[in-house]
Design a protein around this motif. Sequence first.
Motif, PDB file in Angstrom:
ATOM      1  N   ALA A   1     -11.283 -21.610  12.732  1.00  0.00           N
ATOM      2  CA  ALA A   1     -11.846 -22.240  11.536  1.00  0.00           C
ATOM      3  C   ALA A   1     -10.939 -23.312  10.940  1.00  0.00           C
ATOM      4  N   LEU A   2      -9.640 -23.042  10.892  1.00  0.00           N
ATOM      5  CA  LEU A   2      -8.728 -23.982  10.240  1.00  0.00           C
ATOM      6  C   LEU A   2      -8.207 -25.078  11.167  1.00  0.00           C
ATOM      7  N   TRP A   3      -8.098 -24.759  12.466  1.00  0.00           N
ATOM      8  CA  TRP A   3      -7.394 -25.696  13.337  1.00  0.00           C
ATOM      9  C   TRP A   3      -8.226 -26.212  14.505  1.00  0.00           C
ATOM     10  N   GLY A   4      -8.973 -25.333  15.189  1.00  0.00           N
ATOM     11  CA  GLY A   4      -9.770 -25.783  16.328  1.00  0.00           C
ATOM     12  C   GLY A   4     -10.861 -26.756  15.925  1.00  0.00           C
ATOM     13  N   HIS A   5     -11.722 -26.340  14.976  1.00  0.00           N
ATOM     14  CA  HIS A   5     -12.824 -27.198  14.536  1.00  0.00           C
ATOM     15  C   HIS A   5     -12.319 -28.473  13.877  1.00  0.00           C
ATOM     16  N   ARG A   6     -11.158 -28.390  13.256  1.00  0.00           N
ATOM     17  CA  ARG A   6     -10.614 -29.574  12.570  1.00  0.00           C
ATOM     18  C   ARG A   6      -9.731 -30.416  13.479  1.00  0.00           C
ATOM     19  N   ARG A   7      -9.692 -30.032  14.748  1.00  0.00           N
ATOM     20  CA  ARG A   7      -8.980 -30.809  15.773  1.00  0.00           C
ATOM     21  C   ARG A   7      -7.530 -31.096  15.367  1.00  0.00           C
ATOM     22  N   ASN A   8      -6.840 -29.989  15.069  1.00  0.00           N
ATOM     23  CA  ASN A   8      -5.452 -30.066  14.607  1.00  0.00           C
ATOM     24  C   ASN A   8      -4.566 -29.211  15.507  1.00  0.00           C
ATOM     25  N   PRO A   9      -4.052 -29.776  16.614  1.00  0.00           N
ATOM     26  CA  PRO A   9      -3.244 -28.974  17.539  1.00  0.00           C
ATOM     27  C   PRO A   9      -1.933 -28.484  16.924  1.00  0.00           C
ATOM     28  N   GLN A  10      -1.343 -29.268  16.020  1.00  0.00           N
ATOM     29  CA  GLN A  10      -0.090 -28.853  15.389  1.00  0.00           C
ATOM     30  C   GLN A  10      -0.307 -27.608  14.529  1.00  0.00           C
ATOM     31  N   GLY A  11      -1.374 -27.636  13.718  1.00  0.00           N
ATOM     32  CA  GLY A  11      -1.686 -26.471  12.891  1.00  0.00           C
ATOM     33  C   GLY A  11      -2.006 -25.257  13.732  1.00  0.00           C
ATOM     34  N   TYR A  12      -2.718 -25.483  14.847  1.00  0.00           N
ATOM     35  CA  TYR A  12      -3.079 -24.379  15.761  1.00  0.00           C
ATOM     36  C   TYR A  12      -1.807 -23.773  16.354  1.00  0.00           C
ATOM     37  N   ALA A  13      -0.881 -24.629  16.803  1.00  0.00           N
ATOM     38  CA  ALA A  13       0.370 -24.134  17.390  1.00  0.00           C
ATOM     39  C   ALA A  13       1.155 -23.306  16.373  1.00  0.00           C
ATOM     40  N   GLU A  14       1.206 -23.775  15.138  1.00  0.00           N
ATOM     41  CA  GLU A  14       1.946 -23.049  14.101  1.00  0.00           C
ATOM     42  C   GLU A  14       1.278 -21.709  13.787  1.00  0.00           C
ATOM     43  N   GLU A  15      -0.062 -21.658  13.847  1.00  0.00           N
ATOM     44  CA  GLU A  15      -0.771 -20.396  13.621  1.00  0.00           C
ATOM     45  C   GLU A  15      -0.456 -19.398  14.732  1.00  0.00           C
ATOM     46  N   ILE A  16      -0.373 -19.884  15.970  1.00  0.00           N
ATOM     47  CA  ILE A  16       0.002 -19.014  17.090  1.00  0.00           C
ATOM     48  C   ILE A  16       1.417 -18.475  16.885  1.00  0.00           C
ATOM     49  N   GLU A  17       2.317 -19.325  16.406  1.00  0.00           N
ATOM     50  CA  GLU A  17       3.693 -18.888  16.168  1.00  0.00           C
ATOM     51  C   GLU A  17       3.749 -17.816  15.070  1.00  0.00           C
ATOM     52  N   LYS A  18       2.933 -17.972  14.016  1.00  0.00           N
ATOM     53  CA  LYS A  18       2.870 -16.945  12.966  1.00  0.00           C
ATOM     54  C   LYS A  18       2.341 -15.623  13.544  1.00  0.00           C
ATOM     55  N   PHE A  19       1.305 -15.736  14.387  1.00  0.00           N
ATOM     56  CA  PHE A  19       0.776 -14.537  15.033  1.00  0.00           C
ATOM     57  C   PHE A  19       1.858 -13.863  15.867  1.00  0.00           C
ATOM     58  N   ASP A  20       2.619 -14.650  16.590  1.00  0.00           N
ATOM     59  CA  ASP A  20       3.637 -14.092  17.480  1.00  0.00           C
ATOM     60  C   ASP A  20       4.697 -13.313  16.703  1.00  0.00           C
ATOM     61  N   VAL A  21       5.039 -13.800  15.529  1.00  0.00           N
ATOM     62  CA  VAL A  21       5.996 -13.072  14.684  1.00  0.00           C
ATOM     63  C   VAL A  21       5.447 -11.693  14.337  1.00  0.00           C
ATOM     64  N   ASN A  22       4.188 -11.649  13.908  1.00  0.00           N
ATOM     65  CA  ASN A  22       3.589 -10.359  13.556  1.00  0.00           C
ATOM     66  C   ASN A  22       3.339  -9.484  14.775  1.00  0.00           C
ATOM     67  N   LEU A  23       3.067 -10.113  15.923  1.00  0.00           N
ATOM     68  CA  LEU A  23       2.957  -9.335  17.160  1.00  0.00           C
ATOM     69  C   LEU A  23       4.283  -8.632  17.434  1.00  0.00           C
ATOM     70  N   GLY A  24       5.388  -9.322  17.161  1.00  0.00           N
ATOM     71  CA  GLY A  24       6.710  -8.709  17.313  1.00  0.00           C
ATOM     72  C   GLY A  24       6.924  -7.544  16.378  1.00  0.00           C
ATOM     73  N   ASN A  25       6.241  -7.558  15.228  1.00  0.00           N
ATOM     74  CA  ASN A  25       6.323  -6.433  14.297  1.00  0.00           C
ATOM     75  C   ASN A  25       5.410  -5.279  14.705  1.00  0.00           C
ATOM     76  N   LEU A  26       4.314  -5.611  15.393  1.00  0.00           N
ATOM     77  CA  LEU A  26       3.360  -4.583  15.827  1.00  0.00           C
ATOM     78  C   LEU A  26       3.847  -3.818  17.047  1.00  0.00           C
ATOM     79  N   LEU A  27       4.409  -4.509  18.022  1.00  0.00           N
ATOM     80  CA  LEU A  27       4.754  -3.888  19.300  1.00  0.00           C
ATOM     81  C   LEU A  27       5.640  -2.634  19.161  1.00  0.00           C
TER      82      LEU A  27
END
Length: 396
Positions: A289-315
Motif C-alpha cells: 500500500a505505501l511503497w509498491g503502488h506508489r512506485r517507491n523502491p527506496q521506501g519499499y527497501a526500508e520497509e523490508i529492513e524494518k521487517f528484518d529487524v523484527n524478524l530477528g526479534n521473532l526468531l
Amino acid sequence: MEKYKRIFVIVMDSLGVGAMSDSSEFGDVGVNTLGHISQSVDSFYMPNLQKMGMANLTPLKQVDPVEKSLGYYGKLNEKSRGKDTMTGHWEMMGLEVTKPFKTFTEHGFPPELIAELEKRTGHKVIGNKSASGTEILDELGEEEIATGHMIVYTSADSVLQICGNEETFGLDELYRCCEIAREITMKDEWRVGRVIARPYVGKKKGGFKRTSNRHDYALKPFGKTALNALQDAGLDVISVGKIRDIFDGEGITGAYKSKSSVHGMEQTIELAQQDFHGLCFVNLVDFDALWGHRRNPQGYAEEIEKFDVNLGNLLPLLKDDDLLIITADHGNDPTYTGTDHTREKVPFLAYSPSMSGNGELPETDTFAVIGATVADNFGVKMPEGTIGESLMEKLR
C-alpha cells in the motif's frame, strides 16, 4: 501425530521474486519486485531474511545467497487467474480463483453503478477514479465537508473505497453507505473484491489524516478453506492485520487489527510469547500500500529492513514445536510502469528450531501448498474442492 503445535504464516504483501511464465498475459514483462528494489537502492540490509534463503531466490545487488540456509526456501507460482490480494490469500488456503475480480482502474465505476449508489445513499458522488487515498483527500476533502457529497474512488485492486470525514460525514453514515455499496457490487458485472470505508479527520487540504476506523466489506470465500477446516477441528486461527477482512471472518477464531506493518510484526512477536494451538496468519500490507503502488523502491527497501529487524526479534522466540512460513500474495514491482500489482512468483521460506535439514525446495505450481501443509500438520482434512499438496514431508 502433529509435528508443530503452532504455525506462523507471515505474508509480506506484494513481495514477488520474479515473473511467472504467463506474466505477459497480465501485462507484466520482466517484473521482479525484490530484484528490482535491490537494483534501485544503494544499500539493502536484511541479514535475517538472508539467513533464511531470500537472496537465493533472485539475485540481489547487495545481498549474497547463502550456502547453508537456516531452513528451507523455494518459489511458489500462482495457479489462479489473478494478481490481487484476495486471489492470492484465498489460493494459499486452498481456493483456485478461475474468474478474476473486477477492477475499474482505467475509467472509474460505470454511470449505472454510480447512479444507483447516489439514489440509495442520498449523496452525490465525487471522484470516481483510480487515485491514492491521500491525494484524493487533498483534492476533494474540502468539497465533501462543505457539500455533504461522498468521495468514491478505486485503485489497481478490485476495490470500491468511500471516504468520510468523521466529524462532518460521520462514521455511522460512512458505514451505512459502504453496506449499500457492498450490496450493489454483488452484481456479476460490478463485483469487486472489497468495499472499504476510509474515514478521515481534518478540515483543510494538507491537514487531512486517515484514521484507524477503516472497515473492509469483503466477499465471502466461495468455498470452505483450510481456515474453516482448522476452526472446525477446534484449533486456534488467529488473524493479524487484514487477514480477517480478506476472508470476511470465515474460519477466524481471533483477530488483531494492525496500525502498520511494523505494528503487525510487534503483535506477532507478542503472540509468539503466548500459548495457543493452531495457526497465526499475518498480513503486512505496507509493502504494497505505501511503497509498491506508489512506485517507491527506496521506501519499499526500508520497509523490508524494518521487517528484518523484527524478524530477528521473532526468531529466538520460536520453540521446537513452532513452524514459521514467510511468503507473499502477488508482486508489486515499484520500478514497473503504472501502479498495478504484478504477476510474479512469491517466496516460500520455512523454519523451525527443530529442523535438521535445510536448502532449496522444488518450485510449486500453486500457493495452496501453504494451507495444505498447515492442515496436514494438524491432521485436518482439507475441504472438498480445494487444491494444493502438503510440503510437510519435505520440511525435515
